[in-house]
Design a protein around this motif. Structure first.
Motif, PDB file in Angstrom:
ATOM      1  N   VAL A 244       0.842  -1.197   0.000  1.00 10.58           N
ATOM      2  CA  VAL A 244       0.000   0.000   0.000  1.00 10.58           C
ATOM      3  C   VAL A 244       0.879   1.251   0.000  1.00 10.58           C
ATOM      4  O   VAL A 244       0.618   2.223  -0.720  1.00 10.58           O
ATOM      5  CB  VAL A 244      -0.947   0.003   1.214  1.00 10.58           C
ATOM      6  CG1 VAL A 244      -1.701   1.337   1.306  1.00 10.58           C
ATOM      7  CG2 VAL A 244      -1.949  -1.145   1.112  1.00 10.58           C
TER       8      VAL A 244
ATOM      9  N   TYR B 289      -2.851   3.513   4.471  1.00 12.69           N
ATOM     10  CA  TYR B 289      -1.471   3.189   4.845  1.00 12.69           C
ATOM     11  C   TYR B 289      -1.189   3.613   6.280  1.00 12.69           C
ATOM     12  O   TYR B 289      -0.620   2.841   7.072  1.00 12.69           O
ATOM     13  CB  TYR B 289      -0.489   3.865   3.897  1.00 12.69           C
ATOM     14  CG  TYR B 289       0.961   3.554   4.201  1.00 12.69           C
ATOM     15  CD1 TYR B 289       1.449   2.262   4.008  1.00 12.69           C
ATOM     16  CD2 TYR B 289       1.819   4.527   4.684  1.00 12.69           C
ATOM     17  CE1 TYR B 289       2.778   1.955   4.287  1.00 12.69           C
ATOM     18  CE2 TYR B 289       3.145   4.228   4.967  1.00 12.69           C
ATOM     19  CZ  TYR B 289       3.621   2.944   4.771  1.00 12.69           C
ATOM     20  OH  TYR B 289       4.922   2.635   5.062  1.00 12.69           O
TER      21      TYR B 289
ATOM     22  N   ILE C 259      -5.662   6.318  -0.096  1.00 15.79           N
ATOM     23  CA  ILE C 259      -4.574   5.340   0.061  1.00 15.79           C
ATOM     24  C   ILE C 259      -3.646   5.754   1.202  1.00 15.79           C
ATOM     25  O   ILE C 259      -3.177   4.913   1.987  1.00 15.79           O
ATOM     26  CB  ILE C 259      -3.781   5.192  -1.256  1.00 15.79           C
ATOM     27  CG1 ILE C 259      -4.670   4.586  -2.341  1.00 15.79           C
ATOM     28  CG2 ILE C 259      -2.537   4.321  -1.061  1.00 15.79           C
ATOM     29  CD1 ILE C 259      -5.170   3.192  -2.031  1.00 15.79           C
TER      30      ILE C 259
ATOM     31  N   THR D  95      -5.590   9.206  -3.932  1.00 17.88           N
ATOM     32  CA  THR D  95      -4.280   9.179  -3.274  1.00 17.88           C
ATOM     33  C   THR D  95      -4.424   9.459  -1.784  1.00 17.88           C
ATOM     34  O   THR D  95      -3.772   8.825  -0.947  1.00 17.88           O
ATOM     35  CB  THR D  95      -3.342  10.220  -3.912  1.00 17.88           C
ATOM     36  OG1 THR D  95      -3.183   9.925  -5.310  1.00 17.88           O
ATOM     37  CG2 THR D  95      -1.973  10.208  -3.245  1.00 17.88           C
TER      38      THR D  95
ATOM     39  N   SER E 229       2.329   1.750  -3.367  1.00 16.95           N
ATOM     40  CA  SER E 229       1.271   2.235  -4.260  1.00 16.95           C
ATOM     41  C   SER E 229       1.065   3.738  -4.081  1.00 16.95           C
ATOM     42  O   SER E 229       0.811   4.466  -5.049  1.00 16.95           O
ATOM     43  CB  SER E 229      -0.039   1.492  -3.978  1.00 16.95           C
ATOM     44  OG  SER E 229       0.105   0.106  -4.195  1.00 16.95           O
ATOM     45  N   LEU E 230       1.175   4.200  -2.837  1.00 19.43           N
ATOM     46  CA  LEU E 230       1.043   5.624  -2.566  1.00 19.43           C
ATOM     47  C   LEU E 230       2.117   6.425  -3.302  1.00 19.43           C
ATOM     48  O   LEU E 230       1.824   7.455  -3.925  1.00 19.43           O
ATOM     49  CB  LEU E 230       1.152   5.856  -1.054  1.00 19.43           C
ATOM     50  CG  LEU E 230       1.172   7.308  -0.573  1.00 19.43           C
ATOM     51  CD1 LEU E 230      -0.142   7.999  -0.901  1.00 19.43           C
ATOM     52  CD2 LEU E 230       1.436   7.366   0.936  1.00 19.43           C
TER      53      LEU E 230
END
Length: 267
Positions: free
Chosen positions: A46, A237, A233, A230, A49-50
């Motif tokens: 995660v 996270y 996410i 975003t 991905s951020l």
């Protein structure tokens, strides 16, 4: 039956009981670490991905990256470096003690310090990028007038003090065991609080940039949806990291040699 026989049987039963308890504790420790590894792997994915989403936003919608040759593009280093430094690397440094179960505590301390140092370098890089963007724009833009900028500067200053204080207290020269024992809960609490503050500051930065720079932000454009996603996410996270950090089930157990060192015995 003699008293010696009874005593030996009792001792044998106690030994078997202790072995059984030891096996149960080892099994529980193993299962706990398996759950931690699975959740930690997902959390790290995660986090990666951020970072990818920030890169996509900067490249696809904000024109990419440059340095002083193009102040507008130089700014794009700011959200990327701050995300890498004060969000991802910061959290990985906090989790390293729970991730490296089989590594000696001294090695983990060194790794913990180096990851924090990398986060500090990234944050300084990000600060230079945003100050240069403001100062070299035509006309120049004002510095440090938004709440986001105030909190961001506080995060970097406090992070620097935390890094220096942790190095002096726990690494070199290293204070007495009593002082380290008292300082550790404070060090941990300040670190977690700084991470939360960094995440809140990042939320504010995303929203601020979206309002300032995206003309059709209210029209559910592709860029506005990307920025909002975003932020989601980032929230996921941060939640996962805080769960891993605060769950005592995942706390690292000292290695046998560390227990001996703490008790003052040598091999």
């Amino acid at each position: 039956m003699s008293s010696e026989s009874v005593s030996s049987i009792g001792s044998g039963e106690q030994l078997v009981g202790l072995l059984r308890v030891g096996k149960m504790e080892a099994r529980a420790e193993h299962q706990s670490y398996k759950r931690y590894k699975s959740l930690y792997t997902f959390t790290s994915l995660v986090g990666c991905s951020l970072i990818v989403l920030i890169v996509v936003w900067c490249v696809e919608f904000r024109g990419g990256f440059a340095w002083k040759s193009n102040p507008k593009l130089q700014f794009n280093w700011h959200p990327l470096m701050m995300t890498i430094g004060l969000i991802f690397m910061f959290s990985q440094a906090m989790l390293i003690y729970r991730t490296g179960r089989g590594v000696t505590k001294r090695s983990l301390k060194i790794l913990h310090g180096f990851i924090h140092l990398g986060a500090f370098v990234c944050s300084v890089f990000g600060l230079v990028a945003v100050f240069d963007f403001h100062n070299n724009s035509v006309p120049p833009k004002a510095n440090l007038y938004t709440l986001h900028s105030w909190l961001g500067l506080i995060c970097v200053i406090m992070f620097t003090l935390q890094l220096v204080g942790g190095f002096v207290t726990f690494m070199y020269p290293g204070l007495s065991r009593e002082i380290r024992k008292i300082s550790l809960p404070v060090h941990v609490a300040v670190g977690i609080s700084l991470f939360v503050l960094s995440v809140c500051t990042a939320f504010m930065g995303l929203q601020e940039k979206a309002i300032f720079a995206i003309d059709d932000y209210a029209s559910f454009s592709s860029e506005s949806l990307l920025v909002n996603f975003t932020g989601l996410i980032l929230a996921l996270y941060a939640t996962l990291v805080l769960y891993l950090v605060n769950n005592t089930e995942f706390k690292r157990t000292a290695l046998p040699e560390e227990e001996l060192a703490l008790s003052g015995h040598t091999e």
